[in-house]
Design a protein around this motif. Structure first.
Motif, PDB file in Angstrom:
ATOM      1  N   ILE A   6      -7.200   4.186  -0.079  1.00  0.00           N
ATOM      2  CA  ILE A   6      -5.812   3.680  -0.054  1.00  0.00           C
ATOM      3  C   ILE A   6      -5.465   3.582  -1.448  1.00  0.00           C
ATOM      4  O   ILE A   6      -6.487   2.884  -2.237  1.00  0.00           O
ATOM      5  CB  ILE A   6      -5.561   2.424   1.100  1.00  0.00           C
ATOM      6  N   ASP A  65     -10.778   1.874   1.795  1.00  0.00           N
ATOM      7  CA  ASP A  65     -10.231   1.279   3.116  1.00  0.00           C
ATOM      8  C   ASP A  65     -11.336   0.673   4.179  1.00  0.00           C
ATOM      9  O   ASP A  65     -11.655   1.264   4.830  1.00  0.00           O
ATOM     10  CB  ASP A  65      -9.280   2.309   3.726  1.00  0.00           C
ATOM     11  N   GLY A  94      -2.597   7.039   1.000  1.00  0.00           N
ATOM     12  CA  GLY A  94      -3.973   7.089   1.931  1.00  0.00           C
ATOM     13  C   GLY A  94      -4.163   8.515   1.772  1.00  0.00           C
ATOM     14  O   GLY A  94      -3.815   9.310   1.834  1.00  0.00           O
ATOM     15  N   HIS A 143      -7.357   8.957   6.425  1.00  0.00           N
ATOM     16  CA  HIS A 143      -6.067   9.255   5.921  1.00  0.00           C
ATOM     17  C   HIS A 143      -5.556  10.599   5.579  1.00  0.00           C
ATOM     18  O   HIS A 143      -6.499  11.194   5.246  1.00  0.00           O
ATOM     19  CB  HIS A 143      -5.653   8.258   4.834  1.00  0.00           C
ATOM     20  N   ILE A 145       0.825  -1.047   0.129  1.00  0.00           N
ATOM     21  CA  ILE A 145      -0.126   0.054  -0.045  1.00  0.00           C
ATOM     22  C   ILE A 145       0.707   1.295   0.146  1.00  0.00           C
ATOM     23  O   ILE A 145       1.717   1.412   0.777  1.00  0.00           O
ATOM     24  CB  ILE A 145      -0.877   0.071   1.296  1.00  0.00           C
TER      25      ILE A 145
END
Length: 472
Positions: free
Chosen positions: A54, A64, A49, A76, A46
Motif C-alpha cells: 500500500i 501491508d 494498493g 490489492h 492510505i
C-alpha cells in the motif's frame, strides 16, 4: 461513452490532500475511538494498493502486513475482481432479498457447500463478520424456540475471543478493554479460559493445560445444565486475541462435549476462512472439526466488497422442517443479504484462490513462520506464534514472568511507528504485533518484512532503555 464512464483521479479526494485530513477531523467518526478524540481525529491516509503493498499519503510504499484487516487475501489491485464488480453492477446492481433472489448468490452457496466440512450445506449471506455471528446466534435461538426449548439460550465463549461489534456478537468478546465502557448481553454469555498455551501456569505442561481447558468446559456444562446452553462459539485460531493457536486436540474434544450435550458448535472462521490457513475452511482441513455452523467474512471477497455469512448444517434445517411449527418465522434478514455484486466478487475470488493462491499459501506458510520465529532472538520478544499466514510477535518485559509490559501499553504502537518509517505496516495490539499479509506474498517479501520488523523492534528496545521503562 467509455470516456463518460471513466472516473478521473482528480474527481475524488486524493490521499495527501490536506482537505481529507481536515474533513475527517470535522466530520468522520473513526472505529474504536477514545472519548477524548472521538469525532476529532484523522488517521493515516492510505492512497493506493498493489499486490502486497500500500502507499501512504506521503508516497511511502509499505508492505501491508495485516492485509487490510486479515482480508486482502489475493492482494490489492486485482483487475479480475474489479471487472467482476463492474460487470455485475451493470447487469444487476441490487435486488431485494425479501421476495426475489439472484443467480450469483445461489451459485456461491453451492460452491461454499462443496468446500465446507460435514453436512454444512446451506448459507445465509450477511454484510460482514459481526452480522454473520449475530445471525448464527439468532438462528440458535430460533432453532431452540421452534423445538420447544426456550430456556436453551446461553452461549459459551472464551477469554481472548473476538466475535464482532454488533450487540450480541460483541457480548461474546473476551478482551477486557473491548468491554470496559460498553454494555453487552452478559446474562446470555458464559466466558471460559483462553486456550493460550503461552499464558498457562508456569509449572503446567501442555497436556495438563489441555485437560484443564476441557475439564473446565465439561464442568461448566454440568454446573449450568446442558438444557440451558444453546451454543459454543469459538475461533479455530483466536485472531484479534493475539493469534492464539490452541493445543492439539483441544477443539475436537470440545466438539465432542457439545455433541454429547446437544450444544451447537459454531466455528467462527471470519479470519481463518478463505485461505488464511491454506484452505477455504480450516475447521475440517486443519482441525478435523465438523461444526454445526461456520461463520465467515473478510477473505470471502478479499476485502473488495462487504460480504459475510453463516453456513448451517443440513441436520438443523431438516429438524426445523419436520417440526410441529411450520409457520414459525425466522424473522431475521438484512437489506444487503445475498448482495449480487458481493456474491459475484466472491465467486471470482474463490476462483483465484482455487487456481493457485491456496496452494501457494500452504507451501509458503512454513517459511513465513520459520522466518518470524527468528525474532525470538530479541530480548523484548517473549514468543512468536502462528499458523498458516497469520502470526503474532508478543513482547514482554521479562521472559521469566512474561510481564506483558504494563509500564508501556503502547509498545506495539511504538514498533508499528518505526516499521512504518522503514516500509512496513503492522497491526499493533498493546504489547503484540500481528502479521497476516496477503496470501500471494513471496519468500523475498517475507524476508523484507521480517528484516523491517526486526529493526523496528530493535529501535523500540533502544527507546525503552533510554526512557528507563525497560532494562532489557
Amino acid at each position: 461513452m467509455a470516456a463518460a464512464r471513466e472516473i478521473k483521479a482528480r474527481e475524488v479526494v486524493e490521499p495527501g490532500d490536506d482537505d481529507a485530513v481536515e474533513l475527517a477531523k470535522r466530520h468522520l467518526v473513526q472505529p474504536w475511538p477514545y472519548a477524548g478524540s472521538v469525532g476529532a481525529e484523522a488517521r493515516a491516509l492510505i492512497g493506493e494498493g498493489e499486490g502486497i503493498y500500500i502507499t501512504d499519503a506521503s508516497g511511502k510504499r509499505l508492505i501491508d502486513g495485516p492485509a487490510g484487516m486479515w482480508c486482502i487475501n489475493v492482494g490489492h489491485r486485482r483487475e479480475e475482481l474489479a471487472r467482476v464488480m463492474y460487470d455485475q453492477a451493470m447487469a444487476l446492481s441490487y435486488n431485494t432479498p425479501w421476495y426475489t433472489m439472484n443467480a450469483p448468490s445461489a451459485e456461491l452457496a453451492r460452491r461454499i457447500a462443496d468446500a465446507a466440512p460435514g453436512d454444512l450445506s446451506h448459507t445465509f449471506f450477511t454484510t460482514g463478520g459481526s452480522s454473520a455471528v449475530e445471525t448464527a446466534l439468532r438462528f440458535m435461538q430460533f432453532y431452540n424456540n421452534v423445538r420447544g426449548r426456550p430456556e436453551k439460550k446461553l452461549i459459551l465463549s472464551r477469554g481472548g475471543a473476538y466475535h464482532g461489534s454488533t450487540y450480541l456478537s460483541a457480548s461474546l468478546n473476551g478482551r477486557p478493554r473491548d468491554r470496559h465502557w460498553m454494555d453487552g448481553a452478559d446474562e446470555l454469555v458464559i466466558k471460559l479460559s483462553s486456550p493460550d498455551p503461552f499464558r498457562r501456569p508456569k509449572e503446567m505442561s501442555i497436556d495438563a493445560f489441555t485437560d484443564f481447558l476441557v475439564d473446565q468446559f465439561r464442568d461448566t456444562v454440568a454446573r449450568v445444565g446442558a438444557g440451558r446452553i444453546g451454543a459454543f462459539v469459538g475461533e479455530p485460531v483466536q485472531a484479534s486475541g493475539g493469534v492464539v493457536v490452541p493445543p492439539d486436540g483441544y477443539l475436537k474434544r470440545i466438539r465432542e462435549i457439545c455433541r454429547e450435550n446437544d450444544i451447537l458448535y459454531v466455528s467462527d472462521e471470519v479470519v481463518t476462512g478463505f485461505g488464511r490457513l491454506g484452505h477455504v475452511f480450516a475447521s475440517g482441513e486443519v482441525f478435523g472439526l465438523d461444526p454445526d455452523m461456520i461463520t465467515f467474512a473478510k477473505g470471502v471477497t478479499s476485502g473488495y466488497f462487504p460480504l459475510g455469512g453463516v453456513i448451517i448444517s443440513e441436520r438443523l434445517l431438516e429438524e426445523l422442517r419436520r417440526s410441529n411449527h411450520p409457520d414459525a418465522l425466522f424473522g431475521h434478514g438484512l437489506t444487503y443479504t445475498s448482495h449480487p455484486i458481493g456474491c459475484a466478487v466472491a465467486l471470482k475470488n474463490l476462483d483465484l484462490l482455487e487456481e493457485g493462491v491456496l496452494q501457494h499459501a500452504r507451501e509458503i506458510a512454513r517459511y513465513f513462520q520459520a522466518r518470524l520465529k527468528t525474532l525470538e532472538e530479541l530480548p523484548l520478544v517473549g514468543e512468536v506464534r502462528g499458523a498458516g499466514l497469520m502470526a503474532c510477535v508478543e513482547c514482554v518485559a521479562d521472559r521469566e514472568s512474561k510481564d506483558p509490559l504494563q509500564l508501556d501499553k503502547d509498545v506495539g504502537k511504538r514498533i508499528d511507528a518505526h516499521c512504518h518509517e522503514l516500509g512496513l505496516l503492522v497491526r499493533p495490539l498493546i504489547n503484540m504485533c500481528v502479521m497476516s499479509p496477503p496470501l500471494i506474498i513471496s519468500r523475498e517479501q517475507i524476508d523484507d518484512m521480517v528484516a523491517i520488523l526486526r529493526e523496528g523492534i530493535s529501535r523500540t528496545m533502544d527507546d525503552l532503555r533510554k526512557e528507563g521503562v525497560w532494562r532489557g
